[in-house]
Structures are given as C-alpha cells and as structure tokens.
Motif scaffolding. Structure first.
Motif, PDB file in Angstrom:
ATOM      1  N   LYS A 241     -37.801   1.780  -5.305  1.00 11.44           N
ATOM      2  CA  LYS A 241     -39.088   1.473  -4.664  1.00 11.44           C
ATOM      3  C   LYS A 241     -39.591   0.084  -5.010  1.00 11.44           C
ATOM      4  N   TRP A 242     -39.027  -0.539  -6.065  1.00 13.33           N
ATOM      5  CA  TRP A 242     -39.454  -1.892  -6.416  1.00 13.33           C
ATOM      6  C   TRP A 242     -38.522  -2.963  -5.848  1.00 13.33           C
ATOM      7  N   ALA A 243     -37.461  -2.515  -5.200  1.00 10.85           N
ATOM      8  CA  ALA A 243     -36.518  -3.460  -4.594  1.00 10.85           C
ATOM      9  C   ALA A 243     -37.000  -3.841  -3.194  1.00 10.85           C
ATOM     10  N   PRO A 244     -36.645  -5.037  -2.719  1.00  8.03           N
ATOM     11  CA  PRO A 244     -37.016  -5.450  -1.354  1.00  8.03           C
ATOM     12  C   PRO A 244     -36.431  -4.500  -0.322  1.00  8.03           C
ATOM     13  N   LYS A 245     -37.184  -4.197   0.736  1.00  9.35           N
ATOM     14  CA  LYS A 245     -36.730  -3.268   1.763  1.00  9.35           C
ATOM     15  C   LYS A 245     -35.460  -3.760   2.445  1.00  9.35           C
ATOM     16  N   GLU A 246     -35.244  -5.060   2.432  1.00 10.27           N
ATOM     17  CA  GLU A 246     -34.048  -5.622   3.052  1.00 10.27           C
ATOM     18  C   GLU A 246     -32.784  -5.048   2.403  1.00 10.27           C
ATOM     19  N   LEU A 247     -32.872  -4.686   1.138  1.00 14.24           N
ATOM     20  CA  LEU A 247     -31.704  -4.149   0.441  1.00 14.24           C
ATOM     21  C   LEU A 247     -31.336  -2.742   0.916  1.00 14.24           C
ATOM     22  N   HIS A 248     -32.240  -2.092   1.644  1.00 19.87           N
ATOM     23  CA  HIS A 248     -31.928  -0.767   2.172  1.00 19.87           C
ATOM     24  C   HIS A 248     -30.786  -0.826   3.174  1.00 19.87           C
ATOM     25  N   ARG A 249     -30.500  -2.008   3.672  1.00 20.71           N
ATOM     26  CA  ARG A 249     -29.396  -2.183   4.617  1.00 20.71           C
ATOM     27  C   ARG A 249     -28.043  -2.189   3.901  1.00 20.71           C
ATOM     28  N   ASN A 250     -28.077  -2.436   2.602  1.00 18.45           N
ATOM     29  CA  ASN A 250     -26.843  -2.537   1.823  1.00 18.45           C
ATOM     30  C   ASN A 250     -26.241  -1.145   1.605  1.00 18.45           C
ATOM     31  N   ARG A 251     -25.134  -0.881   2.293  1.00 19.35           N
ATOM     32  CA  ARG A 251     -24.527   0.451   2.246  1.00 19.35           C
ATOM     33  C   ARG A 251     -23.989   0.794   0.862  1.00 19.35           C
ATOM     34  N   ASP A 252     -23.402  -0.154   0.184  1.00 22.04           N
ATOM     35  CA  ASP A 252     -22.859   0.123  -1.154  1.00 22.04           C
ATOM     36  C   ASP A 252     -23.969   0.522  -2.121  1.00 22.04           C
ATOM     37  N   LEU A 253     -25.075  -0.202  -2.039  1.00 27.04           N
ATOM     38  CA  LEU A 253     -26.216   0.117  -2.895  1.00 27.04           C
ATOM     39  C   LEU A 253     -26.743   1.515  -2.589  1.00 27.04           C
ATOM     40  N   MET A 254     -26.934   1.802  -1.317  1.00 25.83           N
ATOM     41  CA  MET A 254     -27.556   3.066  -0.944  1.00 25.83           C
ATOM     42  C   MET A 254     -26.644   4.264  -1.222  1.00 25.83           C
ATOM     43  N   LEU A 255     -25.334   4.076  -1.089  1.00 26.10           N
ATOM     44  CA  LEU A 255     -24.417   5.170  -1.440  1.00 26.10           C
ATOM     45  C   LEU A 255     -24.484   5.471  -2.930  1.00 26.10           C
ATOM     46  N   GLY A 256     -24.629   4.422  -3.735  1.00 23.62           N
ATOM     47  CA  GLY A 256     -24.786   4.627  -5.170  1.00 23.62           C
ATOM     48  C   GLY A 256     -26.093   5.322  -5.496  1.00 23.62           C
ATOM     49  N   CYS A 257     -27.130   4.982  -4.758  1.00 23.03           N
ATOM     50  CA  CYS A 257     -28.454   5.581  -5.011  1.00 23.03           C
ATOM     51  C   CYS A 257     -28.513   7.053  -4.609  1.00 23.03           C
ATOM     52  N   VAL A 258     -27.931   7.413  -3.453  1.00 19.07           N
ATOM     53  CA  VAL A 258     -27.999   8.812  -3.016  1.00 19.07           C
ATOM     54  C   VAL A 258     -27.164   9.709  -3.921  1.00 19.07           C
ATOM     55  N   GLU A 259     -26.197   9.120  -4.605  1.00 19.08           N
ATOM     56  CA  GLU A 259     -25.414   9.901  -5.557  1.00 19.08           C
ATOM     57  C   GLU A 259     -26.297  10.361  -6.717  1.00 19.08           C
ATOM     58  N   VAL A 260     -27.310   9.525  -7.038  1.00 20.16           N
ATOM     59  CA  VAL A 260     -28.260   9.866  -8.099  1.00 20.16           C
ATOM     60  C   VAL A 260     -29.303  10.851  -7.584  1.00 20.16           C
ATOM     61  N   SER A 261     -29.846  10.570  -6.421  1.00 16.57           N
ATOM     62  CA  SER A 261     -30.879  11.442  -5.845  1.00 16.57           C
ATOM     63  C   SER A 261     -30.983  11.228  -4.342  1.00 16.57           C
ATOM     64  N   GLN A 262     -31.027  12.321  -3.599  1.00 15.47           N
ATOM     65  CA  GLN A 262     -31.212  12.235  -2.148  1.00 15.47           C
ATOM     66  C   GLN A 262     -32.603  11.743  -1.790  1.00 15.47           C
ATOM     67  N   GLU A 263     -33.531  11.805  -2.741  1.00 21.02           N
ATOM     68  CA  GLU A 263     -34.915  11.440  -2.462  1.00 21.02           C
ATOM     69  C   GLU A 263     -35.085   9.943  -2.176  1.00 21.02           C
TER      70      GLU A 263
END
Length: 450
Positions: free
Chosen positions: A80-102
């Motif tokens: 939530k403290w990262a820039p929204k532009e980073l939500h486009r980064n698939r590698d980042l988001m795949l790593g994040c959903v592994e921690v929590s789907q939320e």
C-alpha cells in the motif's frame, strides 16, 4: 514525537542510529535521511519488518524488489506504500499474492484506452462501447462492442503493452496467481470467475475456490468433483443435486467419514459409501440409517474397532453370538448391550466377567447362580459377590474368597449380616476374623470369642 521521545529514553547518550534501529526497527521513522535512502540498509531492515518500508525514501519505494521484500515480511501490507504504477509489474504482484491474496484489493480493475474512454474486456478483447471517436466522428463499422465484434483503433492499441491489462482481467496472470494462491479467484474479474478453465485451475489448488466461481460453475459437476477431491468440507457448500452424486460423495468420504452426515437422502443408504466411512472410524456406524446398521459386515467392521459400536446395531444383530464375543472380548461392560439370550450364554458371559468382574451385574440368573463363575469374579474383586444369586452370598467358599480380597465385601455377602438363618455358623466367623485381623470391626450383633 512521542515515539521519538520513547526511543530517546531507551537510547544511551550518543548511541549511533544504526544501533538504535538494530534494537528497534521503528527508530527508522526518526533516523537521518541517509539511512532511509540506503537501499542495502533498507533491504536488510525490511527483512526484520516489512512495515519499515513505509519510511523508506520515495525513490526506494519505486524499487519493486524492495517492495517485494517488504511485502513478504508484512503479510502483503507494505504494497500500500508502493506507487500504484508498480501494480503493473507481474513479477512483483505474483510474489505478493503468494504472501496474501488481499493485495489484490489494492489493484484497480478499471482500464481506459488512449482516448480516455473506459474499456472492458470480453474473452480477452477490449471494447469501449462507443459509436464514435474522441473527435466526434462515428466509427465506420458501427459501435465498438463484442456484439458487432468491431474494435476501434484506440482499443486495438490498448494491448500493445500487455501490462496495460488490469490484473483482475489478465488471464495469464490470474492462472499463474492461482497456482500460488487459489484465494486470488475471489478478486478475479467476474468474467474470469465464469470461465471453467480458470476455475478448474483454482479448485485444483483449493476446493473452497468453488465458492468464488460463478453460480453456473458452482453447479457444474466436473468442477464440484474436483473441489471435493481437494477438500471434503466443500461438500456442504454444494447443491442438493450434487450432494446426491455418488462419485462426488465418494471423493469426499474417502477423506473424512464425517461427510456422511451431509449426504443427500438417496445416498445415505448406499452400502459402498457406508463401508468406506466405517473402515475409517467405528463412530460413523451410529450415523448410518437403520437398514445399514442391520448389515452384519458393516456391524462387524465397526465392533472390531470398538465394542461401543455394539450399542448402535440393529436389534436382530444383538442376537449374533460372534458379534457379542467380539464386543465382550474388548470390554466386559459390553455384556449389558447384548440380547437377553446371550447374557445367559456361558461363553459370552464368561468372557465378559473375566474381562471385568462387574459385568456379573448384567449376566442372566443362570450365570449368577454358577458357583465357578462367581468364584472367579470374587477372587478378582470381593465386591463381585454383591451381584451373585442370593443363595450364593452365604456359601462359605465364596464369602471367604470375597473377604480375602476385600474384607468390607462381607457387608454385601449376606443380609441381614451374621444372622443365625444365614447358614454361616459362629465358628466360621470366629476363625475368619482371627486370621484376617478384623476382630472388633464386625457388627455388634455378632459376639466374637477369643
């Protein structure tokens, strides 16, 4: 500045900031800017607590690898403290959903083409539903929508950069995410939650994913079967029609017998499913319908595991000597559950009483009058004479054996105690009291000589 004051109170005078932060990561909030700009320092600190990412320099907050490190150590909250532009980064988001789907809550499902028109995908193709462009000129082939199949040039350009696709609508991303965390299906676009291929990926990872599928797919037999294979508890979420499907019920009951309570009426009497349940646990036997509790092979399987299953057998099976022997061999108390005819059986009652002397209480009269059986019981516990037939309670060998085990058992041996009509003469009581050392413990009505 209350937090800073607290930290200052704990910190020795002149203590370096890196030492303070090492002691309490929250000190980074008040540390000099140089610490918050130091990537290596922040990377190390985010391994201690991802919540330290909130105080990283803005430039570092754009570093997706640092964001991922922080997310992994903050249950995904650091995103939530990262820039929204980073939500486009698939590698980042795949790593994040592994921690929590939320983390998918933070991701937008809205998309706009380069003419700032809101667009929505249908089967992976984006349409803006407009009849003309931003310049006001109508499209030559009609409206841009899935019905006509026509896409305006602005919508055609949208996927020139695949990262433009909102994550909830990105099939490729959602499939990869579901392999890591099936709960991501909850945040997938409605269209994807209605696609069987997507939902099957989810339920193969976790059966409860079916709860996030479209209503149509929740009623799909193939999806339900895969879900039940993964998680038996999902069976209770299925429609009655699906709970009446033998193959789905079989997949569920092989995991846990408790699911038999949820079977549709037409499956409750299925002997194959019942046998699977009973082999897992005798306790399932009590939840079977009456006709199955009268099935000898099921009853035998259950009682071999635990004699208490005998209580739930059909009445006619309680006349079965073999089943009764299996039960009383485990516990003498099972004698109280057998049919009256077997309570009088020397084999059944004999085994029960040898297992537990108190089982004599539940035996038939012919057993209670059998001196050999009663003697065996009182030699184990003197109080067993209480359950003997009345005429045995005053026989010298039995009373002697009982009192040798526990002298207070004489209180239940004859009634009234030591009366002349008991049939036990004075000399017997005198000799027994002297050798047992109980002189003075007998009732005053009995005169014990020396």
């Amino acid at each position: 500045m209350q937090g800073l004051a607290h930290l200052d109170e704990e910190a020795p005078v002149g203590e370096p900031w890196d030492v303070r932060i090492d002691r309490d990561w929250r000190a980074i909030e008040y540390a000099p800017e140089s610490f918050r700009k130091d990537r290596d320092f922040m990377l190390k600190l985010c391994k201690v607590s991802g919540y330290a990412f909130e105080f990283a320099d803005e430039e570092l907050q754009e570093d997706w690898k640092l964001v991922l490190q922080a997310a992994r150590h903050s249950f995904g909250d650091a995103l939530k403290w990262a820039p929204k532009e980073l939500h486009r980064n698939r590698d980042l988001m795949l790593g994040c959903v592994e921690v929590s789907q939320e983390v998918m809550k933070l991701v937008s499902n809205k998309a706009y083409n380069d003419e700032e028109a809101k667009i929505k995908s249908t089967a992976g193709v984006f349409f803006c539903y407009r009849r003309g462009g931003k310049d006001g000129v109508p499209f030559p082939k009609g409206a841009c929508n899935p019905t006509t199949g026509f896409q305006c040039e602005s919508c055609l350009r949208f996927l020139d950069d695949p990262e433009n696709c909102p994550l909830p609508q990105d099939r490729s991303f959602i499939k990869k995410a579901l392999d890591k965390n099936w709960k991501v299906l909850k945040y997938a676009d409605k269209e994807l939650r209605a696609e069987k291929e997507i939902v099957m990926v989810a339920v193969k990872s976790g059966g409860f994913a079916i709860m996030f599928a479209s209503e149509e797919l929740q009623a799909d037999r193939e999806v339900a079967l895969e879900a039940a294979r993964q998680t038996w508890q999902v069976f209770q979420q299925l429609s009655r029609k699906l709970r009446a499907d033998k193959e789905i019920a079989d997949a569920a009951v092989r995991q846990d017998w408790h699911v038999i309570k949820l079977f549709a009426k037409e499956l409750k009497a299925n002997v194959d499913l019942a046998r699977i349940a009973v082999k897992q646990s005798w306790q399932s036997f009590q939840f079977l319908p009456k006709e199955l509790r009268g099935n000898r092979s099921l009853a035998k399987e259950a009682v071999q595991q635990d004699w208490r299953a005998y209580e739930h057998m059909a009445k006619e099976l309680k006349e079965d000597k073999e089943l009764a022997m299996i039960a009383v061999t485990q516990s003498g108390q099972a004698l109280q559950l057998v049919a009256a005819s077997l309570k009088a059986d020397l084999d059944v009652a004999g085994v029960a009483i040898r297992q537990d002397w108190s089982a004599l209480k539940h035996a038939a009269l012919n057993i209670k009058t059998d001196e050999a059986i009663v003697l065996g019981a009182v030699e184990t516990n003197g109080f067993a004479i209480k359950h003997a037939a009345e005429d045995l309670k005053c026989r010298e060998p039995l009373v002697a054996a009982a009192m040798a085990q526990q002298w207070p058992s004489l209180d239940v041996a004859v009634n009234p105690l030591f009366h002349e009509q008991d049939g036990l003469n004075f000399e017997f009581w005198k000799s027994f009291s002297l050798q047992s050392g109980i002189k003075g413990k007998l009732k005053p009505s009995v005169a014990i000589g020396v």
